[in-house]
Design a protein around this motif. Structure first.
Motif, short mmCIF file in Angstrom:
data_model
loop_
_atom_site.label_atom_id
_atom_site.label_comp_id
_atom_site.label_asym_id
_atom_site.label_seq_id
_atom_site.Cartn_x
_atom_site.Cartn_y
_atom_site.Cartn_z
N GLN A 160 -79.57 23.70 131.49
CA GLN A 160 -79.22 23.35 132.87
C GLN A 160 -78.43 24.47 133.53
N ILE A 161 -77.47 25.03 132.78
CA ILE A 161 -76.64 26.10 133.33
C ILE A 161 -77.48 27.34 133.62
N ILE A 162 -78.34 27.73 132.68
CA ILE A 162 -79.12 28.95 132.86
C ILE A 162 -80.12 28.80 134.00
N THR A 163 -80.62 27.58 134.21
CA THR A 163 -81.54 27.33 135.32
C THR A 163 -80.83 27.57 136.65
N LEU A 164 -79.62 27.06 136.78
CA LEU A 164 -78.86 27.24 138.02
C LEU A 164 -78.39 28.67 138.17
N LEU A 165 -78.06 29.30 137.03
CA LEU A 165 -77.65 30.70 137.06
C LEU A 165 -78.80 31.58 137.55
N ALA A 166 -80.01 31.27 137.09
CA ALA A 166 -81.17 32.04 137.49
C ALA A 166 -81.47 31.89 138.98
N LYS A 167 -81.02 30.78 139.57
CA LYS A 167 -81.21 30.57 141.00
C LYS A 167 -80.16 31.30 141.83
N GLY A 168 -79.16 31.89 141.13
CA GLY A 168 -78.12 32.63 141.83
C GLY A 168 -76.90 31.81 142.17
N ASP A 169 -76.78 30.60 141.62
CA ASP A 169 -75.64 29.75 141.93
C ASP A 169 -74.35 30.30 141.29
N SER A 170 -73.26 30.15 141.98
CA SER A 170 -71.95 30.55 141.46
C SER A 170 -71.46 29.54 140.42
N ASN A 171 -70.42 29.92 139.67
CA ASN A 171 -69.85 28.98 138.71
C ASN A 171 -69.36 27.71 139.40
N ALA A 172 -68.77 27.86 140.57
CA ALA A 172 -68.25 26.70 141.29
C ALA A 172 -69.38 25.74 141.69
N ARG A 173 -70.49 26.30 142.16
CA ARG A 173 -71.62 25.45 142.57
C ARG A 173 -72.27 24.80 141.34
N ILE A 174 -72.40 25.56 140.26
CA ILE A 174 -72.96 24.99 139.03
C ILE A 174 -72.10 23.82 138.57
N ALA A 175 -70.79 24.01 138.61
CA ALA A 175 -69.86 22.96 138.18
C ALA A 175 -70.03 21.71 139.03
N ARG A 176 -70.16 21.88 140.35
CA ARG A 176 -70.32 20.73 141.23
C ARG A 176 -71.62 19.99 140.92
N GLN A 177 -72.69 20.73 140.70
CA GLN A 177 -73.99 20.10 140.47
C GLN A 177 -74.04 19.38 139.13
N LEU A 178 -73.30 19.88 138.15
CA LEU A 178 -73.32 19.25 136.83
C LEU A 178 -72.18 18.25 136.64
N GLY A 179 -71.34 18.14 137.65
CA GLY A 179 -70.27 17.14 137.58
C GLY A 179 -69.16 17.46 136.60
N VAL A 180 -68.88 18.77 136.41
CA VAL A 180 -67.82 19.19 135.51
C VAL A 180 -66.91 20.17 136.24
N SER A 181 -65.88 20.65 135.56
CA SER A 181 -64.96 21.62 136.18
C SER A 181 -65.53 23.03 136.08
N GLU A 182 -65.05 23.89 136.98
CA GLU A 182 -65.47 25.29 136.93
C GLU A 182 -65.02 25.95 135.63
N LYS A 183 -63.85 25.55 135.14
CA LYS A 183 -63.36 26.10 133.87
C LYS A 183 -64.32 25.75 132.72
N THR A 184 -64.86 24.56 132.74
CA THR A 184 -65.82 24.16 131.70
C THR A 184 -67.04 25.07 131.72
N ILE A 185 -67.54 25.38 132.92
CA ILE A 185 -68.70 26.27 133.03
C ILE A 185 -68.36 27.65 132.50
N ARG A 186 -67.20 28.19 132.87
CA ARG A 186 -66.80 29.51 132.37
C ARG A 186 -66.75 29.53 130.85
N ASN A 187 -66.21 28.47 130.28
CA ASN A 187 -66.10 28.40 128.82
C ASN A 187 -67.47 28.32 128.15
N GLN A 188 -68.43 27.72 128.83
CA GLN A 188 -69.76 27.56 128.23
C GLN A 188 -70.65 28.79 128.41
N LEU A 189 -70.26 29.67 129.32
CA LEU A 189 -71.08 30.86 129.56
C LEU A 189 -71.00 31.86 128.40
#
Length: 215
Positions: A160-189
């Protein structure tokens, strides 16, 4: 439905939990209502308590309710889950359905409608709130395509993260779409980059696009 059901309400707001408990207590098809305010508590209650039906929030203090849904259903496949959230977002709804949730309803929905949705989900139906497109039912039922290495080693969340990343979404937007915090996305990258053999988001996005992600 056979007999009265054990229902678990998962939400970090006590007013929501107690309100839903009060609504469900008088229902003839409900035998017991349990409460949980975190993912950890939800897992304990759902597995040890052998609940039949779960009303699950998305944003919880210690994690993601959709990931919790996936974990609960792996442990107890017969459990039915309805996502009850403030997030009016088709991407999050689609992720919930892919995780195995049988419904997605907004908290702003009329209380009687929420109870009706829970009863329908318990009976085996799929319930979507009026603002959530019915096309999600088709999308949720599709089998994932065969992925080339190393993408076949990614978890559902990493895909899910890589799909949104490939679309050019920022960490903040990815976090909003997945319903988690931006810090969680950074940690998972970081582990995601390691699996892909890249060092930054640009390389990851380019490699993902070559593999067909983000189209």
């Amino acid at each position: 439905m056979n007999g009265a059901l054990r229902v678990l309400v998962v939400d970090d707001h006590p007013v929501v939990r107690r309100g839903l408990r009060a609504m469900l207590t008088g229902e003839h098809w409900v035998g017991e209502v349990l409460e949980a305010d975190t993912v950890a508590a939800a897992m304990r209650a759902a597995v040890a308590g052998e609940v039949d039906l779960v009303a699950m929030d998305v944003a919880l203090p210690d994690g993601d309710g959709i990931d919790a849904t996936l974990r609960i259903l792996r442990a107890r496949p017969d459990t039915k889950v309805l996502i009850l959230t403030m997030a009016d977002d088709e991407d999050i709804a689609a992720r919930a359905l892919r995780a195995g949730a049988r419904g997605y309803v907004l908290k702003l929905t009329d209380p009687e409608t929420v109870v009706d949705a829970l009863r329908a989900v318990a009976a085996g139906s799929i319930v979507l709130g009026p603002s959530i497109g019915s096309a999600l039912l088709t999308a949720a039922s599709r089998e994932p395509a065969t992925l080339p290495p190393p993408f076949d080693q990614l978890t559902v969340r990493e895909r899910q993260i890589i799909t949104l990343l490939a679309k050019g979404d920022s960490n903040a937007r990815i976090a909003r779409q997945l319903g988690v915090s931006e810090k969680t996305i950074r940690n998972q990258l970081t582990p995601l980059y390691t699996k892909l053999g890249v060092t930054d988001r640009v390389q990851a996005a380019l490699r993902a696009r070559d593999a067909g992600f983000g189209e």
